[in-house]
Design a protein around this motif. Structure first.
Motif, PDB file in Angstrom:
ATOM      1  N   ALA A  61     -25.211  17.928  11.512  1.00  0.00           N
ATOM      2  CA  ALA A  61     -23.855  18.393  11.819  1.00  0.00           C
ATOM      3  C   ALA A  61     -22.976  17.248  12.292  1.00  0.00           C
ATOM      4  O   ALA A  61     -21.819  17.119  11.887  1.00  0.00           O
ATOM      5  CB  ALA A  61     -23.911  19.491  12.884  1.00  0.00           C
ATOM      6  N   GLY A  62     -23.533  16.385  13.138  1.00  0.00           N
ATOM      7  CA  GLY A  62     -22.761  15.274  13.686  1.00  0.00           C
ATOM      8  C   GLY A  62     -22.271  14.298  12.639  1.00  0.00           C
ATOM      9  O   GLY A  62     -21.226  13.648  12.810  1.00  0.00           O
ATOM     10  N   GLN A  63     -22.987  14.189  11.521  1.00  0.00           N
ATOM     11  CA  GLN A  63     -22.576  13.248  10.484  1.00  0.00           C
ATOM     12  C   GLN A  63     -21.203  13.592   9.909  1.00  0.00           C
ATOM     13  O   GLN A  63     -20.465  12.705   9.455  1.00  0.00           O
ATOM     14  CB  GLN A  63     -23.614  13.221   9.364  1.00  0.00           C
ATOM     15  CG  GLN A  63     -23.729  14.511   8.583  1.00  0.00           C
ATOM     16  CD  GLN A  63     -24.781  14.446   7.498  1.00  0.00           C
ATOM     17  OE1 GLN A  63     -25.298  13.390   7.162  1.00  0.00           O
ATOM     18  NE2 GLN A  63     -25.117  15.585   6.918  1.00  0.00           N
ATOM     19  N   ALA A  64     -20.835  14.867   9.935  1.00  0.00           N
ATOM     20  CA  ALA A  64     -19.520  15.267   9.437  1.00  0.00           C
ATOM     21  C   ALA A  64     -18.412  14.667  10.296  1.00  0.00           C
ATOM     22  O   ALA A  64     -17.372  14.236   9.785  1.00  0.00           O
ATOM     23  CB  ALA A  64     -19.407  16.785   9.403  1.00  0.00           C
ATOM     24  N   VAL A  65     -18.633  14.622  11.612  1.00  0.00           N
ATOM     25  CA  VAL A  65     -17.648  14.030  12.521  1.00  0.00           C
ATOM     26  C   VAL A  65     -17.540  12.530  12.271  1.00  0.00           C
ATOM     27  O   VAL A  65     -16.444  11.955  12.262  1.00  0.00           O
ATOM     28  CB  VAL A  65     -18.035  14.305  13.985  1.00  0.00           C
ATOM     29  CG1 VAL A  65     -17.006  13.698  14.928  1.00  0.00           C
ATOM     30  CG2 VAL A  65     -18.164  15.803  14.232  1.00  0.00           C
ATOM     31  N   ILE A 158     -23.687   6.345   7.338  1.00  0.00           N
ATOM     32  CA  ILE A 158     -22.720   7.372   6.940  1.00  0.00           C
ATOM     33  C   ILE A 158     -21.304   6.872   7.209  1.00  0.00           C
ATOM     34  O   ILE A 158     -20.375   7.112   6.420  1.00  0.00           O
ATOM     35  CB  ILE A 158     -22.976   8.689   7.691  1.00  0.00           C
ATOM     36  CG1 ILE A 158     -24.299   9.319   7.245  1.00  0.00           C
ATOM     37  CG2 ILE A 158     -21.824   9.681   7.470  1.00  0.00           C
ATOM     38  CD1 ILE A 158     -24.340   9.752   5.802  1.00  0.00           C
ATOM     39  N   THR A 159     -21.119   6.161   8.311  1.00  0.00           N
ATOM     40  CA  THR A 159     -19.817   5.579   8.627  1.00  0.00           C
ATOM     41  C   THR A 159     -19.363   4.619   7.535  1.00  0.00           C
ATOM     42  O   THR A 159     -18.228   4.686   7.050  1.00  0.00           O
ATOM     43  CB  THR A 159     -19.884   4.829   9.975  1.00  0.00           C
ATOM     44  OG1 THR A 159     -20.157   5.755  11.022  1.00  0.00           O
ATOM     45  CG2 THR A 159     -18.576   4.115  10.267  1.00  0.00           C
ATOM     46  N   ALA A 235     -28.580   3.451   2.359  1.00  0.00           N
ATOM     47  CA  ALA A 235     -27.993   2.118   2.462  1.00  0.00           C
ATOM     48  C   ALA A 235     -27.412   1.675   1.119  1.00  0.00           C
ATOM     49  O   ALA A 235     -26.359   1.024   1.067  1.00  0.00           O
ATOM     50  CB  ALA A 235     -29.038   1.116   2.944  1.00  0.00           C
ATOM     51  N   ALA A 236     -28.072   2.038   0.028  1.00  0.00           N
ATOM     52  CA  ALA A 236     -27.566   1.704  -1.309  1.00  0.00           C
ATOM     53  C   ALA A 236     -26.260   2.442  -1.588  1.00  0.00           C
ATOM     54  O   ALA A 236     -25.317   1.870  -2.160  1.00  0.00           O
ATOM     55  CB  ALA A 236     -28.615   2.049  -2.366  1.00  0.00           C
ATOM     56  N   TRP A 237     -26.184   3.723  -1.201  1.00  0.00           N
ATOM     57  CA  TRP A 237     -24.944   4.483  -1.350  1.00  0.00           C
ATOM     58  C   TRP A 237     -23.817   3.821  -0.552  1.00  0.00           C
ATOM     59  O   TRP A 237     -22.691   3.670  -1.045  1.00  0.00           O
ATOM     60  CB  TRP A 237     -25.129   5.921  -0.858  1.00  0.00           C
ATOM     61  CG  TRP A 237     -25.773   6.859  -1.830  1.00  0.00           C
ATOM     62  CD1 TRP A 237     -27.103   7.120  -1.964  1.00  0.00           C
ATOM     63  CD2 TRP A 237     -25.109   7.678  -2.799  1.00  0.00           C
ATOM     64  NE1 TRP A 237     -27.321   8.055  -2.952  1.00  0.00           N
ATOM     65  CE2 TRP A 237     -26.113   8.414  -3.482  1.00  0.00           C
ATOM     66  CE3 TRP A 237     -23.786   7.864  -3.155  1.00  0.00           C
ATOM     67  CZ2 TRP A 237     -25.814   9.320  -4.496  1.00  0.00           C
ATOM     68  CZ3 TRP A 237     -23.473   8.773  -4.175  1.00  0.00           C
ATOM     69  CH2 TRP A 237     -24.482   9.480  -4.830  1.00  0.00           C
ATOM     70  N   ALA A 238     -24.104   3.442   0.686  1.00  0.00           N
ATOM     71  CA  ALA A 238     -23.091   2.834   1.550  1.00  0.00           C
ATOM     72  C   ALA A 238     -22.626   1.497   0.978  1.00  0.00           C
ATOM     73  O   ALA A 238     -21.426   1.190   0.968  1.00  0.00           O
ATOM     74  CB  ALA A 238     -23.648   2.637   2.957  1.00  0.00           C
TER      75      ALA A 238
END
Length: 254
Positions: A61-65, A158-159, A235-238
């Motif tokens: 949930a926190g990843q959305a923030v 995620i950031t 990490a590859a996505w980021a």
């Protein structure tokens, strides 16, 4: 680079929503983790739950923030036209993006560490009361430390992923939709895919499913990817998002 970082830090800390979003990250993560731990119990015969995943469930949930914070950090400048002033004062576009990434990553690591530590402590206490004593690893054990440390790194990635997407699309609503769609849509699709091989492939390339494998402390042989390999997928996505966003930032006339 120091001037770029100082400028981005000044801009971000003076935004009214930054502090509230960081507080929301901690509060939401801990609240959801506590709720997840409270509804799970284990009998004397044992149970198949992974206590680390339960204690840190709030990360989902926190990843959305975190995503919203990263998106607003740059898309707000595009919407107001402030990005032109920023790039006029600091022409190095990649340096500007790198400075934003440094500041956002630092803030996420700090707030994420608080959220993960509080979730792990609270979740452990609740799970002990719910019968998990024989299966609950110590907070200082290797698997639990990896799950906790990896969860903080997960939020940081995620950031960076969200920042890259926002830089590429420039619009807040679109960027948030793309990021949250990629994070939460993959797991939903996997549940309805009838072919096991296709479902496994989708799991392996899913940024959330693969990334959160870092939290696993039990039944590791059943995972489609090892914990660190899974975090490597995120990490590859980021990296791809940041590279794409950076190239578009350089190519466009803003």
């Amino acid at each position: 680079m120091r001037q770029h970082v100082h400028a981005e830090w000044t801009k971000l800390r003076t935004l009214a929503g930054t502090g509230w979003l960081l507080l929301a990250l901690v509060t939401l993560t801990v609240t959801v983790s506590v709720a997840a731990a409270a509804v799970v119990s284990c009998t004397s015969a044992g149970c198949g739950y992974d206590p680390a995943r339960i204690s840190l469930f709030g990360i989902q949930a926190g990843q959305a923030v975190v995503a919203i914070l990263a998106v607003l950090a740059i898309s707000g400048e595009f919407s107001t036209g402030m990005i032109r002033t920023t790039l006029a004062a600091m022409p190095g576009r990649i340096s500007v993006l790198a400075a934003k990434a440094v500041i956002l990553t630092g803030l996420t690591l700090a707030a994420g560490s608080v959220a993960v530590l509080a979730s792990a402590l609270a979740g452990r206490r609740i799970l002990l009361d719910n019968g998990f004593a024989p299966e609950l690893p110590a907070l200082t054990s290797g698997p639990m430390l990896r799950a906790a440390f990896g969860s903080v790194l997960y939020l940081a990635l995620i950031t960076l992923f969200s920042l890259g997407i926002a830089t590429a699309v420039r619009d807040s609503a679109t960027a948030i939709s793309v990021v949250l769609g990629l994070l939460y849509l993959f797991p939903a699709i996997i549940l309805v895919v009838p072919d096991a091989d296709v479902a496994k492939l989708l799991w392996q390339i899913s940024p959330m499913n693969a990334g959160l494998a870092i939290q696993a402390t039990t039944h590791l042989s059943n995972l489609p990817l090892s914990p660190w390999a899974g975090l490597g997928v995120l990490a590859a996505w980021a990296t791809a998002a940041l590279l794409g966003g950076g190239l578009l930032l350089r190519a466009r006339d803003v």
